[in-house]
Design a protein around this motif. Sequence first.
Motif, mmCIF file in Angstrom:
data_model
loop_
_atom_site.group_PDB
_atom_site.id
_atom_site.type_symbol
_atom_site.label_atom_id
_atom_site.label_comp_id
_atom_site.label_asym_id
_atom_site.label_seq_id
_atom_site.Cartn_x
_atom_site.Cartn_y
_atom_site.Cartn_z
ATOM 1 N N TYR A 49 31.514 26.856 44.448
ATOM 2 C CA TYR A 49 32.409 27.667 45.270
ATOM 3 C C TYR A 49 33.318 26.778 46.118
ATOM 4 O O TYR A 49 34.519 27.030 46.211
ATOM 5 C CB TYR A 49 31.623 28.630 46.159
ATOM 6 C CG TYR A 49 32.538 29.468 47.024
ATOM 7 C CD1 TYR A 49 33.302 30.489 46.460
ATOM 8 C CD2 TYR A 49 32.668 29.229 48.376
ATOM 9 C CE1 TYR A 49 34.165 31.249 47.230
ATOM 10 C CE2 TYR A 49 33.514 29.993 49.159
ATOM 11 C CZ TYR A 49 34.270 30.998 48.590
ATOM 12 O OH TYR A 49 35.119 31.740 49.358
ATOM 13 N N GLN A 50 32.751 25.713 46.698
ATOM 14 C CA GLN A 50 33.573 24.807 47.499
ATOM 15 C C GLN A 50 34.650 24.144 46.643
ATOM 16 O O GLN A 50 35.789 23.975 47.080
ATOM 17 C CB GLN A 50 32.707 23.722 48.158
ATOM 18 C CG GLN A 50 31.833 24.232 49.262
ATOM 19 C CD GLN A 50 30.513 24.788 48.764
ATOM 20 O OE1 GLN A 50 30.281 24.925 47.562
ATOM 21 N NE2 GLN A 50 29.638 25.144 49.688
ATOM 22 N N ARG A 51 34.294 23.796 45.403
ATOM 23 C CA ARG A 51 35.268 23.218 44.475
ATOM 24 C C ARG A 51 36.357 24.238 44.142
ATOM 25 O O ARG A 51 37.541 23.895 44.043
ATOM 26 C CB ARG A 51 34.561 22.769 43.204
ATOM 27 C CG ARG A 51 35.014 21.425 42.739
ATOM 28 C CD ARG A 51 34.194 20.905 41.605
ATOM 29 N NE ARG A 51 32.789 20.871 42.012
ATOM 30 C CZ ARG A 51 31.763 21.043 41.209
ATOM 31 N NH1 ARG A 51 31.945 21.234 39.937
ATOM 32 N NH2 ARG A 51 30.536 21.013 41.655
ATOM 33 N N TYR A 52 35.964 25.490 43.946
ATOM 34 C CA TYR A 52 36.918 26.567 43.661
ATOM 35 C C TYR A 52 37.900 26.741 44.820
ATOM 36 O O TYR A 52 39.113 26.843 44.607
ATOM 37 C CB TYR A 52 36.153 27.863 43.391
ATOM 38 C CG TYR A 52 36.970 29.114 43.553
ATOM 39 C CD1 TYR A 52 37.902 29.498 42.601
ATOM 40 C CD2 TYR A 52 36.810 29.929 44.675
ATOM 41 C CE1 TYR A 52 38.652 30.653 42.757
ATOM 42 C CE2 TYR A 52 37.548 31.079 44.837
ATOM 43 C CZ TYR A 52 38.473 31.442 43.883
ATOM 44 O OH TYR A 52 39.211 32.578 44.039
ATOM 45 N N VAL A 53 37.383 26.762 46.047
ATOM 46 C CA VAL A 53 38.236 26.928 47.225
ATOM 47 C C VAL A 53 39.220 25.762 47.331
ATOM 48 O O VAL A 53 40.416 25.963 47.570
ATOM 49 C CB VAL A 53 37.387 27.065 48.510
ATOM 50 C CG1 VAL A 53 38.258 26.989 49.752
ATOM 51 C CG2 VAL A 53 36.607 28.369 48.488
ATOM 52 N N ALA A 54 38.738 24.535 47.129
ATOM 53 C CA ALA A 54 39.621 23.371 47.200
ATOM 54 C C ALA A 54 40.698 23.449 46.120
ATOM 55 O O ALA A 54 41.877 23.150 46.376
ATOM 56 C CB ALA A 54 38.808 22.092 47.053
ATOM 57 N N HIS A 55 40.318 23.876 44.914
ATOM 58 C CA HIS A 55 41.282 24.020 43.824
ATOM 59 C C HIS A 55 42.334 25.061 44.168
ATOM 60 O O HIS A 55 43.535 24.829 43.969
ATOM 61 C CB HIS A 55 40.560 24.406 42.534
ATOM 62 C CG HIS A 55 41.473 24.901 41.464
ATOM 63 N ND1 HIS A 55 42.249 24.059 40.695
ATOM 64 C CD2 HIS A 55 41.758 26.165 41.048
ATOM 65 C CE1 HIS A 55 42.973 24.778 39.849
ATOM 66 N NE2 HIS A 55 42.687 26.063 40.042
ATOM 67 N N MET A 56 41.902 26.205 44.664
ATOM 68 C CA MET A 56 42.844 27.277 45.005
ATOM 69 C C MET A 56 43.815 26.838 46.094
ATOM 70 O O MET A 56 45.010 27.122 46.024
ATOM 71 C CB MET A 56 42.095 28.536 45.437
ATOM 72 C CG MET A 56 41.357 29.237 44.316
ATOM 73 S SD MET A 56 42.454 29.840 43.014
ATOM 74 C CE MET A 56 43.209 31.233 43.825
ATOM 75 N N ARG A 57 43.316 26.157 47.095
ATOM 76 C CA ARG A 57 44.197 25.700 48.182
ATOM 77 C C ARG A 57 45.179 24.640 47.694
ATOM 78 O O ARG A 57 46.320 24.593 48.148
ATOM 79 C CB ARG A 57 43.364 25.143 49.327
ATOM 80 C CG ARG A 57 42.672 26.229 50.094
ATOM 81 C CD ARG A 57 41.932 25.689 51.278
ATOM 82 N NE ARG A 57 41.341 26.803 52.014
ATOM 83 C CZ ARG A 57 40.240 26.710 52.710
ATOM 84 N NH1 ARG A 57 39.601 25.563 52.815
ATOM 85 N NH2 ARG A 57 39.764 27.763 53.338
ATOM 86 N N ARG A 58 44.730 23.794 46.774
ATOM 87 C CA ARG A 58 45.573 22.705 46.288
ATOM 88 C C ARG A 58 46.623 23.196 45.289
ATOM 89 O O ARG A 58 47.779 22.812 45.363
ATOM 90 C CB ARG A 58 44.683 21.642 45.644
ATOM 91 C CG ARG A 58 45.385 20.404 45.189
ATOM 92 C CD ARG A 58 44.426 19.356 44.625
ATOM 93 N NE ARG A 58 43.628 19.871 43.503
ATOM 94 C CZ ARG A 58 42.320 20.129 43.552
ATOM 95 N NH1 ARG A 58 41.642 19.911 44.663
ATOM 96 N NH2 ARG A 58 41.681 20.593 42.496
ATOM 97 N N THR A 59 46.221 24.050 44.338
ATOM 98 C CA THR A 59 47.136 24.411 43.253
ATOM 99 C C THR A 59 47.757 25.793 43.386
ATOM 100 O O THR A 59 48.771 26.054 42.737
ATOM 101 C CB THR A 59 46.417 24.324 41.892
ATOM 102 O OG1 THR A 59 45.301 25.197 41.904
ATOM 103 C CG2 THR A 59 45.960 22.905 41.617
ATOM 104 N N HIS A 60 47.154 26.663 44.168
ATOM 105 C CA HIS A 60 47.687 28.026 44.350
ATOM 106 C C HIS A 60 47.682 28.382 45.834
ATOM 107 O O HIS A 60 46.968 29.295 46.263
ATOM 108 C CB HIS A 60 46.832 29.046 43.584
ATOM 109 C CG HIS A 60 46.589 28.683 42.157
ATOM 110 N ND1 HIS A 60 47.557 28.755 41.190
ATOM 111 C CD2 HIS A 60 45.474 28.225 41.529
ATOM 112 C CE1 HIS A 60 47.050 28.376 40.027
ATOM 113 N NE2 HIS A 60 45.789 28.035 40.208
#
Length: 88
Positions: A49-60
């Motif tokens: 989940y933490q990886r998902y949040v970081a991905h969303m903030r970075r790319t979307h």
Amino acid sequence: MIRRAAPEHHADPAAGRGTSPWRSGAAAVVRAARAVLWYVDSVLGGQDYQRYVAHMRRTHPGRPIADKRAYWRERYADAERNPGARCC
């Protein structure tokens, strides 16, 4: 008379608290336990989940981020829809 330095295990106990073989052995056990816990947590998806949040903030950056409950609900639903990489 030539004075030699005392061996490390005979040194002043107040001077070097971290030099004991027992302490370094205990530290190695703690490091190993942390590594095992990290591995098990990774296998079970603890950081996903933490990886998902970081991905969303970075790319979307403009898109809303699902809360943890919704993330796991969607992830499990996706695993049920696409069982290709599972053993059972």
